[in-house]
Motif scaffolding. Structure first.
Motif, mmCIF file in Angstrom:
data_model
loop_
_atom_site.group_PDB
_atom_site.id
_atom_site.type_symbol
_atom_site.label_atom_id
_atom_site.label_comp_id
_atom_site.label_asym_id
_atom_site.label_seq_id
_atom_site.Cartn_x
_atom_site.Cartn_y
_atom_site.Cartn_z
ATOM 1 N N GLU A 226 0.975 -0.889 0.040
ATOM 2 C CA GLU A 226 0.223 0.422 0.572
ATOM 3 C C GLU A 226 0.880 1.159 0.403
ATOM 4 O O GLU A 226 0.565 2.389 -0.547
ATOM 5 C CB GLU A 226 -1.000 0.155 0.777
ATOM 6 C CG GLU A 226 -2.213 1.219 0.930
ATOM 7 C CD GLU A 226 -3.024 0.986 2.471
ATOM 8 O OE1 GLU A 226 -3.877 0.316 1.969
ATOM 9 O OE2 GLU A 226 -2.960 2.192 3.018
ATOM 10 N N ARG A 230 0.796 4.075 -2.721
ATOM 11 C CA ARG A 230 0.203 5.739 -2.527
ATOM 12 C C ARG A 230 1.300 6.489 -3.247
ATOM 13 O O ARG A 230 0.667 7.529 -4.123
ATOM 14 C CB ARG A 230 0.434 5.233 -0.860
ATOM 15 C CG ARG A 230 -0.242 7.057 -0.445
ATOM 16 C CD ARG A 230 -0.121 7.015 0.570
ATOM 17 N NE ARG A 230 -0.116 8.593 1.660
ATOM 18 C CZ ARG A 230 1.278 8.992 1.910
ATOM 19 N NH1 ARG A 230 1.490 8.759 1.819
ATOM 20 N NH2 ARG A 230 0.693 10.203 2.398
ATOM 21 N N LYS A 272 -6.865 1.371 -3.694
ATOM 22 C CA LYS A 272 -6.952 3.377 -3.333
ATOM 23 C C LYS A 272 -7.131 3.840 -4.893
ATOM 24 O O LYS A 272 -6.269 3.692 -4.720
ATOM 25 C CB LYS A 272 -6.709 3.398 -1.987
ATOM 26 C CG LYS A 272 -6.945 2.263 -0.952
ATOM 27 C CD LYS A 272 -5.955 2.774 0.111
ATOM 28 C CE LYS A 272 -6.744 2.796 1.579
ATOM 29 N NZ LYS A 272 -5.956 2.778 2.592
ATOM 30 N N ASP A 276 -8.821 8.772 -1.972
ATOM 31 C CA ASP A 276 -8.333 7.955 -0.816
ATOM 32 C C ASP A 276 -7.545 8.203 -0.454
ATOM 33 O O ASP A 276 -7.509 8.332 1.088
ATOM 34 C CB ASP A 276 -8.734 6.274 -1.300
ATOM 35 C CG ASP A 276 -9.379 6.234 -1.812
ATOM 36 O OD1 ASP A 276 -11.062 6.548 -1.395
ATOM 37 O OD2 ASP A 276 -9.809 4.762 -2.451
ATOM 38 N N TYR A 277 -6.002 8.783 -1.024
ATOM 39 C CA TYR A 277 -4.731 8.345 -0.394
ATOM 40 C C TYR A 277 -5.104 10.607 0.392
ATOM 41 O O TYR A 277 -4.009 10.403 1.347
ATOM 42 C CB TYR A 277 -4.094 8.608 -0.852
ATOM 43 C CG TYR A 277 -3.795 6.711 -1.042
ATOM 44 C CD1 TYR A 277 -3.297 5.752 -0.171
ATOM 45 C CD2 TYR A 277 -3.166 6.530 -2.850
ATOM 46 C CE1 TYR A 277 -3.228 4.815 -0.541
ATOM 47 C CE2 TYR A 277 -3.222 4.358 -2.938
ATOM 48 C CZ TYR A 277 -3.344 3.850 -2.058
ATOM 49 O OH TYR A 277 -3.392 2.423 -2.206
#
Ligand code: BLA
Length: 318
Positions: A226, A230, A272, A276-277
């Motif tokens: 993740e 990101r 995502k 979202d981030y």
């Protein structure tokens, strides 16, 4: 896949395609980044077996719309490298660009090797770092694990290549205590220092890779994955180089280079979205705010001290 690229005649336009060996003239050219790429590939091969990536089929060499500027792309993988990729650009007007990165496989929490150099006839813009996969401001153990022994190296080059001035505040979260962020008018001496820094940073990253142990804990692997996603999501959306790429090759091919090549994985390593981030970029109608920075630029001087401590915390508090 890559329908756009098939519309181009993919001639072997770049002079080092095939051999990857720059001619003496190119190697000696004061401001070329070809020798950087050549060094990086040869050095990495001493540490791991580089296997050509399937991306090479579609992303290798491209002539820009002006018919003169050349874009050269390389990509490889290895047992511990998810993707090593390089984009170098040699413009007819003296513009030279290097965007070189190494992304580890998610079983490793290794930093991401990042070299971004943008050079015109009047200015060099340089970012060189081992971008941390996890937060080095609040996660002291992660910082100590990878950077503690590298602080003296960072301090040495921070003196030779001084802080480049105010910078997109959001970018700082992706940088490490040994970040080299600098700007300077083209000079053979500075180019030489930059080459040394590039070699030392790459060698340091390769040593970290040699020592890294493969994670087996699934939740830790997911955490690494993740974080990498990101990072890719940030750069695929907000990297300062996008505008230049659009101008060189046009909107659609630029988008393809960015999402499928430079930041490969942005569309498949996680689900995502950018919002979202980075929810602070959500505009009134739900789309992504086109501004590069919501906070603006800050950090007039280097925010890391000589012991590798971050000294301007308040702007980055999320
Ligand atoms: C400028 N590139 C910059 C700047 C940074 C970076 C920090 C200074 C401007 C700013 O404050 O944002 C690089 N930013 C990064 C990196 C990360 C990040 C590496 O957040 C990683 C997390 N640069 C390239 C390529 C091109 C390029 C491939 O890497 C062109 C094809 C161009 N970079 C470029 C240009 C500028 C720049 C033109 C000046 C434009 C500006 O200041 O907005």
């Amino acid at each position: 896949r890559s329908t756009v690229f098939s519309m181009f005649t993919r001639t072997k336009c770049c002079s080092i395609a095939g051999t990857m060996r720059p001619s003496m003239a190119e190697a000696n050219s004061a401001l070329s980044y070809k020798k950087f790429v050549h060094f990086a590939l040869e050095e990495t091969k001493k540490h791991t077996q580089l296997i050509p990536s399937s991306l090479q089929e579609n992303f290798n060499c491209l002539k820009a719309i002006d018919g003169k500027t050349e874009l050269q792309m390389y990509s490889f993988g290895s047992p511990n490298i998810r993707l090593l990729r390089s984009l170098s650009i040699e413009g007819s007007d003296g513009m030279q660009v290097l965007d070189f990165a190494i992304f580890p496989r998610p079983e490793f929490d290794l930093p991401i090797f990042c070299a971004n150099f943008f050079t015109t006839a009047v200015m060099n813009i340089v970012v060189l770092d081992l971008n941390p996969l996890h937060d080095v401001i609040s996660q002291r153990d992660y910082k100590e694990k990878y950077y503690k022994h590298l602080i003296p190296l960072g301090v040495k080059y921070a003196e030779l290549l001084p802080w480049g001035g105010r910078i997109t505040t959001e970018s700082m979260k992706f940088f490490s205590p040994i970040i080299i962020w600098t700007k300077f008018p083209p000079s053979e001496q500075k180019h030489h220092v930059l080459y040394s820094a590039f070699k030392d940073y790459l060698k340091s990253w390769l040593e970290l890779m040699d020592q890294a142990s493969m994670e087996t804990d699934v939740s830790q692997i997911m955490f690494n994955l993740e974080s990498q996603h990101r990072y890719l999501t940030w750069r695929a959306e907000k990297d300062p180089g996008h505008q230049v790429l659009r101008r060189l090759v046009g909107e659609t091919p630029a988008k393809e280079i960015i999402r499928s090549f430079l930041f490969n994985g942005v569309d498949d390593l996680g689900s995502k979205t950018f919002i979202d981030y980075f929810p602070e970029y959500k505009s009134g109608d739900g789309t992504i705010n086109q501004k590069r920075s919501m906070i603006g630029k800050s950090f007039e001087s280097r925010p890391w001290d000589a012991r590798g401590e971050f000294i301007v915390r308040k702007l980055l508090r999320a």
